[in-house]
Design a protein around this motif. Sequence first.
Motif, PDB file in Angstrom:
ATOM      1  N   GLN A  22       0.807  -0.981   0.067  1.00 25.69           N
ATOM      2  CA  GLN A  22       0.148  -0.043  -0.072  1.00 25.69           C
ATOM      3  C   GLN A  22       0.827   1.166  -0.152  1.00 25.69           C
ATOM      4  N   SER A  23       0.374   2.200  -0.706  1.00 28.37           N
ATOM      5  CA  SER A  23       1.151   3.472  -0.432  1.00 28.37           C
ATOM      6  C   SER A  23       0.899   4.133   0.743  1.00 28.37           C
ATOM      7  N   LEU A  24       1.767   5.155   1.164  1.00 28.34           N
ATOM      8  CA  LEU A  24       1.236   5.955   2.176  1.00 28.34           C
ATOM      9  C   LEU A  24      -0.031   6.492   2.239  1.00 28.34           C
ATOM     10  N   GLU A  25      -0.581   7.231   1.355  1.00 23.96           N
ATOM     11  CA  GLU A  25      -1.676   7.824   1.034  1.00 23.96           C
ATOM     12  C   GLU A  25      -2.802   6.830   1.463  1.00 23.96           C
ATOM     13  N   GLN A  26      -2.654   5.595   0.960  1.00 18.44           N
ATOM     14  CA  GLN A  26      -3.872   4.652   1.245  1.00 18.44           C
ATOM     15  C   GLN A  26      -3.759   4.141   2.824  1.00 18.44           C
ATOM     16  N   LEU A  27      -2.707   4.240   3.347  1.00 21.99           N
ATOM     17  CA  LEU A  27      -2.408   3.720   4.817  1.00 21.99           C
ATOM     18  C   LEU A  27      -3.157   4.866   5.476  1.00 21.99           C
ATOM     19  N   ASP A  28      -3.603   6.058   5.148  1.00 24.79           N
ATOM     20  CA  ASP A  28      -4.256   6.992   5.789  1.00 24.79           C
ATOM     21  C   ASP A  28      -5.833   7.051   5.487  1.00 24.79           C
TER      22      ASP A  28
ATOM     23  N   ALA B  76     -22.035  -2.537   5.855  1.00 24.96           N
ATOM     24  CA  ALA B  76     -22.899  -2.051   4.816  1.00 24.96           C
ATOM     25  C   ALA B  76     -23.328  -0.429   5.440  1.00 24.96           C
ATOM     26  N   LEU B  77     -23.730  -0.873   6.696  1.00 26.16           N
ATOM     27  CA  LEU B  77     -24.086   0.632   7.510  1.00 26.16           C
ATOM     28  C   LEU B  77     -23.036   1.508   7.659  1.00 26.16           C
ATOM     29  N   ILE B  78     -21.811   1.130   7.942  1.00 29.51           N
ATOM     30  CA  ILE B  78     -20.493   2.097   7.926  1.00 29.51           C
ATOM     31  C   ILE B  78     -20.418   2.724   6.445  1.00 29.51           C
ATOM     32  N   CYS B  79     -20.465   2.013   5.355  1.00 30.17           N
ATOM     33  CA  CYS B  79     -20.549   2.515   4.175  1.00 30.17           C
ATOM     34  C   CYS B  79     -21.411   3.373   3.680  1.00 30.17           C
ATOM     35  N   ARG B  80     -22.606   3.343   4.084  1.00 27.03           N
ATOM     36  CA  ARG B  80     -23.811   3.969   3.904  1.00 27.03           C
ATOM     37  C   ARG B  80     -23.535   5.343   4.588  1.00 27.03           C
ATOM     38  N   ALA B  81     -22.999   5.158   5.715  1.00 26.09           N
ATOM     39  CA  ALA B  81     -22.567   6.579   6.529  1.00 26.09           C
ATOM     40  C   ALA B  81     -21.601   7.250   5.979  1.00 26.09           C
ATOM     41  N   ALA B  82     -20.571   6.525   5.455  1.00 27.98           N
ATOM     42  CA  ALA B  82     -19.606   7.258   4.590  1.00 27.98           C
ATOM     43  C   ALA B  82     -19.811   7.932   3.411  1.00 27.98           C
ATOM     44  N   ASP B  83     -20.784   7.232   2.633  1.00 28.17           N
ATOM     45  CA  ASP B  83     -21.393   7.743   1.586  1.00 28.17           C
ATOM     46  C   ASP B  83     -22.185   9.349   1.959  1.00 28.17           C
TER      47      ASP B  83
ATOM     48  N   THR C 268     -14.216   2.371   3.456  1.00 26.86           N
ATOM     49  CA  THR C 268     -14.778   3.650   3.256  1.00 26.86           C
ATOM     50  C   THR C 268     -14.484   4.496   2.356  1.00 26.86           C
ATOM     51  N   GLY C 269     -13.021   4.320   2.096  1.00 27.11           N
ATOM     52  CA  GLY C 269     -12.376   5.543   1.547  1.00 27.11           C
ATOM     53  C   GLY C 269     -12.162   6.703   2.154  1.00 27.11           C
ATOM     54  N   LEU C 270     -12.472   6.901   3.556  1.00 26.22           N
ATOM     55  CA  LEU C 270     -12.460   8.098   4.243  1.00 26.22           C
ATOM     56  C   LEU C 270     -11.210   7.973   4.857  1.00 26.22           C
ATOM     57  N   ASP C 271     -10.719   9.170   5.324  1.00 23.49           N
ATOM     58  CA  ASP C 271      -9.380   9.349   5.989  1.00 23.49           C
ATOM     59  C   ASP C 271      -9.637   8.673   7.126  1.00 23.49           C
ATOM     60  N   ASN C 272      -8.496   8.086   7.786  1.00 26.69           N
ATOM     61  CA  ASN C 272      -8.639   7.382   9.126  1.00 26.69           C
ATOM     62  C   ASN C 272      -8.023   8.251  10.304  1.00 26.69           C
ATOM     63  N   ARG C 273      -8.053   7.415  11.464  1.00 22.89           N
ATOM     64  CA  ARG C 273      -7.549   8.112  12.639  1.00 22.89           C
ATOM     65  C   ARG C 273      -6.245   8.624  12.466  1.00 22.89           C
TER      66      ARG C 273
ATOM     67  N   ARG D  10     -12.912   8.679   9.370  1.00 16.38           N
ATOM     68  CA  ARG D  10     -13.418   7.656  10.628  1.00 16.38           C
ATOM     69  C   ARG D  10     -12.354   7.652  11.370  1.00 16.38           C
ATOM     70  N   ILE D  11     -12.664   7.712  12.816  1.00 23.50           N
ATOM     71  CA  ILE D  11     -11.744   7.656  13.727  1.00 23.50           C
ATOM     72  C   ILE D  11     -11.765   6.460  14.558  1.00 23.50           C
ATOM     73  N   GLY D  12     -12.918   5.690  14.530  1.00 26.06           N
ATOM     74  CA  GLY D  12     -13.157   4.411  15.048  1.00 26.06           C
ATOM     75  C   GLY D  12     -14.290   3.672  14.432  1.00 26.06           C
ATOM     76  N   GLY D  13     -14.751   2.478  15.094  1.00 26.08           N
ATOM     77  CA  GLY D  13     -15.619   1.634  14.437  1.00 26.08           C
ATOM     78  C   GLY D  13     -16.875   2.410  14.128  1.00 26.08           C
ATOM     79  N   ASP D  14     -17.495   3.431  15.022  1.00 28.74           N
ATOM     80  CA  ASP D  14     -18.832   3.825  14.649  1.00 28.74           C
ATOM     81  C   ASP D  14     -18.682   5.610  14.772  1.00 28.74           C
ATOM     82  N   GLU D  15     -17.425   6.079  14.801  1.00 29.93           N
ATOM     83  CA  GLU D  15     -17.206   7.452  15.000  1.00 29.93           C
ATOM     84  C   GLU D  15     -16.549   7.967  13.807  1.00 29.93           C
ATOM     85  N   PHE D  16     -17.074   9.296  13.480  1.00 32.22           N
ATOM     86  CA  PHE D  16     -16.788   9.785  12.397  1.00 32.22           C
ATOM     87  C   PHE D  16     -16.483  11.436  12.872  1.00 32.22           C
TER      88      PHE D  16
END
Length: 160
Positions: free
Chosen positions: A2-8, A60-67, A13-18, A79-85
């Motif tokens: 993975q590239s460094l960008e993908q690690l973030d 699927a629920l997480i992905c709908r939230a990200a969408d 979800t494709g959202l940035d992570n913690r 997305r900073i945790g399991g159910d936290e954004f």
Amino acid sequence: MQSLEQLDQFTLTGLDNRNRYMELLEAGKENALKQVGGIYMDLNGLNRCNDCFGHAAGDALICRAADALNDVFPGEACRIGGDEFVVICCPVTQEKFEQQVEALRAALVRHQVDAAIGSFWQSLVEDLPAFLREADDLQGEGTSEARSAALGLGEPFWIQ
């Protein structure tokens, strides 16, 4: 590899992570920010969804939230945790930010996601972590499940 960008980003979800969120916090400690909007969002019922319907349904629920977040805040949500954004918007006028928060609420309904949202706007932010704690505190005051129960609205969307 993975590239460094993908690690973030969360692969799901494709959202940035913690990791990216922590970078933003560090940058916010070093510089005062003007016209900042912040959102803390927790999904309601993710554990129950996982327990009742399996982790594929929870994903699927997480992905709908990200969408929903990407509909209104493309490239600005983490997305900073399991159910936290978290969303950090800067610079943004208070009026535009309030419109975006309402648009997010509508997007969550369209995507059939039940979530508690805390939002906060400030003209000058000298301590980004403290600013985001304020948004998190506001989110805790209005959880959607508690609101639904009080209003007699029944189960979250994904249960019906």
